[in-house]
Design an enzyme around this catalytic site. Structure first.
Site, PDB file in Angstrom:
ATOM      1  N   HIS A 161      -7.936  -5.397   0.282  1.00  0.00           N
ATOM      2  CA  HIS A 161      -6.678  -4.731   0.386  1.00  0.00           C
ATOM      3  C   HIS A 161      -5.571  -5.389   1.378  1.00  0.00           C
ATOM      4  O   HIS A 161      -5.637  -5.168   2.547  1.00  0.00           O
ATOM      5  CB  HIS A 161      -6.968  -3.274   0.868  1.00  0.00           C
ATOM      6  CG  HIS A 161      -5.834  -2.408   0.877  1.00  0.00           C
ATOM      7  ND1 HIS A 161      -5.293  -1.895  -0.209  1.00  0.00           N
ATOM      8  CD2 HIS A 161      -5.180  -1.629   1.950  1.00  0.00           C
ATOM      9  CE1 HIS A 161      -4.093  -1.335   0.066  1.00  0.00           C
ATOM     10  NE2 HIS A 161      -4.052  -0.860   1.492  1.00  0.00           N
ATOM     11  N   SER A 185       0.853  -1.217  -0.039  1.00  0.00           N
ATOM     12  CA  SER A 185      -0.011   0.149   0.107  1.00  0.00           C
ATOM     13  C   SER A 185       0.881   1.280  -0.130  1.00  0.00           C
ATOM     14  O   SER A 185       1.644   1.511  -0.869  1.00  0.00           O
ATOM     15  CB  SER A 185      -0.712   0.035   1.143  1.00  0.00           C
ATOM     16  OG  SER A 185      -2.140   0.923   1.080  1.00  0.00           O
ATOM     17  N   ASP A 228      -9.937  -4.977  -4.264  1.00  0.00           N
ATOM     18  CA  ASP A 228      -9.412  -4.032  -3.263  1.00  0.00           C
ATOM     19  C   ASP A 228     -10.336  -2.722  -3.145  1.00  0.00           C
ATOM     20  O   ASP A 228     -10.435  -2.063  -3.981  1.00  0.00           O
ATOM     21  CB  ASP A 228      -8.216  -3.605  -3.713  1.00  0.00           C
ATOM     22  CG  ASP A 228      -7.183  -2.862  -2.658  1.00  0.00           C
ATOM     23  OD1 ASP A 228      -7.883  -2.089  -1.921  1.00  0.00           O
ATOM     24  OD2 ASP A 228      -5.947  -2.948  -2.747  1.00  0.00           O
TER      25      ASP A 228
END
Length: 215
Positions: free
Chosen positions: A192, A103, A158
């Site tokens: 995610h 991320s 995600d």
């Protein structure tokens, strides 16, 4: 506040099982610490590879849709370059160091690899995007890593960093480095986060980019 790096906690480290001849520096996402990723890498250990998972790389405003904190990104990137220098001093040459992140950490690892003069083994970029993308390709014009290998992974479910951000980043990267060296993998139904299949792909990539060397 984690702005004062003098008091930043030491990274979580998974030591090599034997003499370390390569290293992976892996950066966590927003609000996380290095511990979770150190645990994940302990599950895919490679005997000659040391894993370094720093804490406290939270940059507010480093997200795909926020006004980006350019000075914060550059400052964090300098900290990572200093970590790489430290490993070089420890005896691991930069071309045996792989940078990675999840991320926000993945965004930072891509930015750092594209703007450093340190020649790296490659980048593992998970569920992320390319920050300060308007400043590329100028920022990467003198990069030492035009031929580096990149493994980019992204879940197609995600909700935080949309899959399209990942695929667009892979396309942008192809204009900045050798496109033949970019691998983009998608994972069906993955939100995610990471998954076992992805960790296996990461291990294979690390083994390929950081093969054992005889002493």
């Amino acid at each position: 506040m984690c702005g004062n790096n003098m008091s930043a906690p030491l990274p979580a480290i998974v030591p090599a099982a034997r003499k370390a001849t390569a290293a992976v520096i892996f950066l966590h996402g927003l609000g996380d610490t290095g511990h979770g990723w150190a645990e994940a890498f302990a599950g895919i250990r490679i005997p000659h590879v040391k894993y370094i998972c720093p804490h406290a790389f939270d940059i507010y405003g480093l997200s795909p849709d926020a006004d980006e904190d350019e000075s914060g990104i550059k400052r964090a990137s300098e900290n990572i370059k200093a970590l790489i220098d430290q490993e070089v001093k420890n005896g691991i040459p930069s071309h045996r160091i792989l940078l990675g992140g999840f991320s926000q950490g993945g965004a930072l690892s891509l930015y750092t690899a594209l703007t450093t003069q340190q020649k790296l083994a490659g980048v593992v970029a998970l569920s992320c995007w390319l920050p300060l993308r308007k400043s590329f390709p100028q920022a990467s014009a003198n990069s030492a890593n035009k031929d580096m290998h990149v493994l980019q992974c992204h879940g197609d479910a995600d909700p935080l960093v949309p899959f399209v951000f990942g695929s667009e980043t892979a396309e942008k990267m192809k204009s900045l480095i050798n496109p033949a060296n970019i691998t983009f993998k998608s994972y069906r139904g993955l939100p995610h986060s990471a998954c076992p299949e992805e960790m296996v792909d990461i291990k294979k990539f690390i083994e390929k980019q950081l093969p054992p060397i005889s002493d």
